[in-house]
Design a protein around this motif. Structure first.
Motif, PDB file in Angstrom:
ATOM      1  N   VAL A 127       0.828  -1.214   0.000  1.00  0.00           N
ATOM      2  CA  VAL A 127       0.000   0.000   0.000  1.00  0.00           C
ATOM      3  C   VAL A 127       0.861   1.263   0.000  1.00  0.00           C
ATOM      4  CG1 VAL A 127      -1.995  -1.128   1.037  1.00  0.00           C
ATOM      5  CG2 VAL A 127      -0.334   0.012   2.519  1.00  0.00           C
ATOM      6  N   LEU A 128       2.023   1.207   0.629  1.00  0.00           N
ATOM      7  CA  LEU A 128       2.914   2.368   0.569  1.00  0.00           C
ATOM      8  C   LEU A 128       3.397   2.598  -0.853  1.00  0.00           C
ATOM      9  CD1 LEU A 128       5.043   2.070   3.839  1.00  0.00           C
ATOM     10  CD2 LEU A 128       3.407   3.881   3.258  1.00  0.00           C
ATOM     11  N   GLU A 129       3.709   1.525  -1.559  1.00  0.00           N
ATOM     12  CA  GLU A 129       4.110   1.666  -2.963  1.00  0.00           C
ATOM     13  C   GLU A 129       2.967   2.251  -3.792  1.00  0.00           C
ATOM     14  OE1 GLU A 129       6.099  -0.933  -6.629  1.00  0.00           O
ATOM     15  OE2 GLU A 129       5.491  -1.929  -4.765  1.00  0.00           O
ATOM     16  N   SER A 130       1.730   1.855  -3.464  1.00  0.00           N
ATOM     17  CA  SER A 130       0.574   2.325  -4.245  1.00  0.00           C
ATOM     18  C   SER A 130       0.337   3.818  -4.091  1.00  0.00           C
ATOM     19  CB  SER A 130      -0.687   1.551  -3.841  1.00  0.00           C
ATOM     20  OG  SER A 130      -1.169   1.968  -2.574  1.00  0.00           O
ATOM     21  N   VAL A 131       0.846   4.420  -2.992  1.00  0.00           N
ATOM     22  CA  VAL A 131       0.688   5.870  -2.819  1.00  0.00           C
ATOM     23  C   VAL A 131       2.015   6.603  -3.028  1.00  0.00           C
ATOM     24  CG1 VAL A 131      -1.298   5.648  -1.288  1.00  0.00           C
ATOM     25  CG2 VAL A 131       0.998   5.745  -0.287  1.00  0.00           C
TER      26      VAL A 131
END
Length: 253
Positions: A127-131
């Protein structure tokens, strides 16, 4: 703009919502409906009741009267509230500086024992990569810019795979470029997950760029609900003054 074709979100209905503090009525009979997967923006001047409305919807405040329904069921019933996945992105981000970024994002999963630690690490990294924050799991929130902290808060909402996400002034205290970035993240979140989104903001650019519909609120009452184009064409003088940020013309002597 149109909602996602197969939204995973929930319907929300607010019926005649009222809330007072020390005999001061803040919400004066608020009613509206939000469709599954819709991005619904609530705008209005400071002190108009926007944040109180949002906190009442999420359950941080209890209404004095009225109802809040999710999928036609009252969320004042704890069993109903627990049935749906809801997340809130606070104005401040509400990150814990005693924890790393990764620990902040995975906090809900860890506290409720929903996943094993190794699984949480994988989810947090994803999820950090997605943002756009890949590899920042071990950083402290205080080491990040305001815009990056807002994106961490959005990532924290993502880990619960929410059906309803509420945003309280998500671009406050951000420079214009970072505000655009956060707005883009909100759009991507909605398009990727289909979650229903309710945003409270005074940022006209954010509202016009992200909303399927906008509700204008003033002094605890809804003045107008419509698309960005309909709001801009509204003949209501309070709506027009707010969206145009006009100053009153001083009287000449």
């Amino acid at each position: 703009m149109t909602p996602p074709a197969q939204p995973q979100g929930v319907t929300v209905e607010v019926r005649d919502l009222r809330k007072s503090f020390r005999a001061v009525e803040v919400l004066k009979g608020i009613s509206f409906q939000v469709s599954r997967g819709e991005r619904f923006v609530i705008m209005g001047p400071s002190g108009s009741g926007k944040s109180v409305l949002l906190k009442t919807i999420i359950g941080l405040l209890r209404p004095d009267a009225g109802e809040i329904l999710i999928e036609s069921q009252s969320i004042q019933n704890r069993a109903v509230r627990n049935q749906y996945r809801m997340a809130m992105v606070f104005q401040s981000g509400a990150l814990l500086n005693s924890m790393t970024v990764g620990e902040n994002v995975g906090l809900y999963l860890a506290e409720h024992g929903l996943k094993a630690p190794a699984e949480i690490d994988v989810i947090v990294a994803r999820v950090l990569e997605s943002v756009g924050l890949k590899g920042l799991e071990n950083r402290a929130p205080s080491e990040l810019s305001g815009g990056m902290q807002k994106r961490v808060a959005i990532a924290r909402a993502l880990v619960v795979e929410p059906q309803l996400v509420l945003f309280d002034e998500p671009t406050s205290e951000l420079d214009p470029l970072m505000a655009v970035t956060v707005g883009e993240e909100i759009l991507r979140l909605n398009e990727r997950t289909g979650a229903t989104s309710i945003l409270v903001t005074h940022d006209r650019e954010l509202a016009f760029a992200t909303a399927h519909r906008i509700a204008m609120i003033n002094e605890g009452r809804i003045l107008f609900i419509g698309t960005a184009q309909e709001v801009q064409r509204s003949t209501d003088p309070i709506v027009q003054r707010f969206i145009r940020a006009e100053l009153a013309t001083p009287k000449t002597q």
